[in-house]
Design a protein around this motif. Structure first.
Motif, PDB file in Angstrom:
ATOM      1  N   TRP A 102      11.457 -15.606  -5.691  1.00 18.47           N
ATOM      2  CA  TRP A 102      10.170 -15.127  -5.173  1.00 18.47           C
ATOM      3  C   TRP A 102       9.006 -15.845  -5.845  1.00 18.47           C
ATOM      4  CZ3 TRP A 102       9.394 -12.881  -0.798  1.00 18.47           C
ATOM      5  CH2 TRP A 102      10.410 -12.136  -0.214  1.00 18.47           C
TER       6      TRP A 102
ATOM      7  N   GLU B  72       9.092  -7.417  -5.800  1.00 16.66           N
ATOM      8  CA  GLU B  72       8.244  -6.736  -4.817  1.00 16.66           C
ATOM      9  C   GLU B  72       6.786  -7.175  -4.932  1.00 16.66           C
ATOM     10  OE1 GLU B  72      11.828  -4.365  -5.636  1.00 16.66           O
ATOM     11  OE2 GLU B  72      10.276  -5.127  -6.944  1.00 16.66           O
ATOM     12  N   GLU B  73       6.317  -7.379  -6.155  1.00 15.79           N
ATOM     13  CA  GLU B  73       4.935  -7.834  -6.369  1.00 15.79           C
ATOM     14  C   GLU B  73       4.739  -9.236  -5.798  1.00 15.79           C
ATOM     15  OE1 GLU B  73       4.620  -7.609 -10.601  1.00 15.79           O
ATOM     16  OE2 GLU B  73       4.085  -5.481 -10.577  1.00 15.79           O
TER      17      GLU B  73
ATOM     18  N   ALA C 266       6.506 -10.652  -3.402  1.00 11.01           N
ATOM     19  CA  ALA C 266       6.595 -10.570  -1.940  1.00 11.01           C
ATOM     20  C   ALA C 266       5.286 -10.053  -1.354  1.00 11.01           C
ATOM     21  CB  ALA C 266       7.758  -9.662  -1.528  1.00 11.01           C
ATOM     22  N   GLU C 267       4.693  -9.040  -1.970  1.00  9.96           N
ATOM     23  CA  GLU C 267       3.423  -8.499  -1.481  1.00  9.96           C
ATOM     24  C   GLU C 267       2.298  -9.524  -1.607  1.00  9.96           C
ATOM     25  OE1 GLU C 267       2.688  -5.762   0.262  1.00  9.96           O
ATOM     26  OE2 GLU C 267       4.858  -5.495   0.293  1.00  9.96           O
ATOM     27  N   CYS C 268       2.279 -10.260  -2.708  1.00  6.04           N
ATOM     28  CA  CYS C 268       1.272 -11.311  -2.887  1.00  6.04           C
ATOM     29  C   CYS C 268       1.407 -12.365  -1.795  1.00  6.04           C
ATOM     30  CB  CYS C 268       1.430 -11.951  -4.260  1.00  6.04           C
ATOM     31  SG  CYS C 268       0.370 -13.395  -4.519  1.00  6.04           S
TER      32      CYS C 268
ATOM     33  N   VAL D  28      13.875  -7.561   0.021  1.00  9.00           N
ATOM     34  CA  VAL D  28      13.282  -8.238  -1.134  1.00  9.00           C
ATOM     35  C   VAL D  28      14.290  -8.396  -2.261  1.00  9.00           C
ATOM     36  CG1 VAL D  28      11.482  -8.073  -2.899  1.00  9.00           C
ATOM     37  CG2 VAL D  28      10.952  -7.501  -0.529  1.00  9.00           C
TER      38      VAL D  28
ATOM     39  N   LYS E 136       2.814 -12.045   1.172  1.00  8.96           N
ATOM     40  CA  LYS E 136       2.441 -11.485   2.473  1.00  8.96           C
ATOM     41  C   LYS E 136       0.929 -11.386   2.617  1.00  8.96           C
ATOM     42  CE  LYS E 136       5.085  -7.803   2.406  1.00  8.96           C
ATOM     43  NZ  LYS E 136       5.812  -6.588   2.829  1.00  8.96           N
ATOM     44  N   SER E 137       0.256 -11.013   1.552  1.00  9.32           N
ATOM     45  CA  SER E 137      -1.206 -10.925   1.571  1.00  9.32           C
ATOM     46  C   SER E 137      -1.819 -12.307   1.805  1.00  9.32           C
ATOM     47  CB  SER E 137      -1.713 -10.335   0.262  1.00  9.32           C
ATOM     48  OG  SER E 137      -3.107 -10.313   0.228  1.00  9.32           O
ATOM     49  N   TYR E 138      -1.321 -13.306   1.082  1.00  8.51           N
ATOM     50  CA  TYR E 138      -1.801 -14.678   1.240  1.00  8.51           C
ATOM     51  C   TYR E 138      -1.579 -15.155   2.668  1.00  8.51           C
ATOM     52  CZ  TYR E 138      -1.859 -19.768   0.935  1.00  8.51           C
ATOM     53  OH  TYR E 138      -2.109 -21.097   1.169  1.00  8.51           O
TER      54      TYR E 138
ATOM     55  N   ASP F 255       8.550  -9.681   5.970  1.00  9.17           N
ATOM     56  CA  ASP F 255       8.538  -8.257   6.324  1.00  9.17           C
ATOM     57  C   ASP F 255       9.931  -7.750   6.689  1.00  9.17           C
ATOM     58  OD1 ASP F 255       5.819  -7.787   5.942  1.00  9.17           O
ATOM     59  OD2 ASP F 255       5.301  -8.222   8.041  1.00  9.17           O
TER      60      ASP F 255
ATOM     61  N   LYS G 163       5.208 -14.597   7.336  1.00 13.96           N
ATOM     62  CA  LYS G 163       4.934 -13.222   6.919  1.00 13.96           C
ATOM     63  C   LYS G 163       5.895 -12.264   7.609  1.00 13.96           C
ATOM     64  CE  LYS G 163       1.305  -9.719   6.708  1.00 13.96           C
ATOM     65  NZ  LYS G 163       2.115  -8.668   7.327  1.00 13.96           N
TER      66      LYS G 163
END
Length: 84
Positions: free
Chosen positions: A45, A63-64, A66-68, A37, A70-72, A33, A29
């Protein structure tokens, strides 16, 4: 350099396969960060999300994805290692 290879290097994993089921979720993660991206394609990705999470989810924006990811990874990093 491809995204999964970048993540492997940034997390000191010996092999890309070490990213999956890793105890280094926090490190992965962190690497995401600190990367740009847009430096990696949407396909990379999407491939990284599928490879690390084991779920084939197709995003329309890097970006979506990458955010998914990072959340996981953030949710996995908070689970004690004995429960994984």
């Amino acid at each position: 350099m491809e995204l999964l290879e970048y993540l492997r290097i940034q997390t000191d994993c010996a092999y890309i396969s070490d990213l999956r089921g890793s105890t280094r979720f926090h490190s992965i993660k962190n690497a995401i960060d600190h990367c740009h991206v847009q430096q990696y394609s949407l396909r990379e990705w999407n491939d990284a999300v599928e490879y690390i999470t084991g779920k084939a989810i197709l995003f329309s924006k890097a970006e979506e994805a990458a955010e998914c990811l990072k959340s996981y990874l953030g949710s996995r990093a908070s689970i004690p290692a004995t429960n994984r």
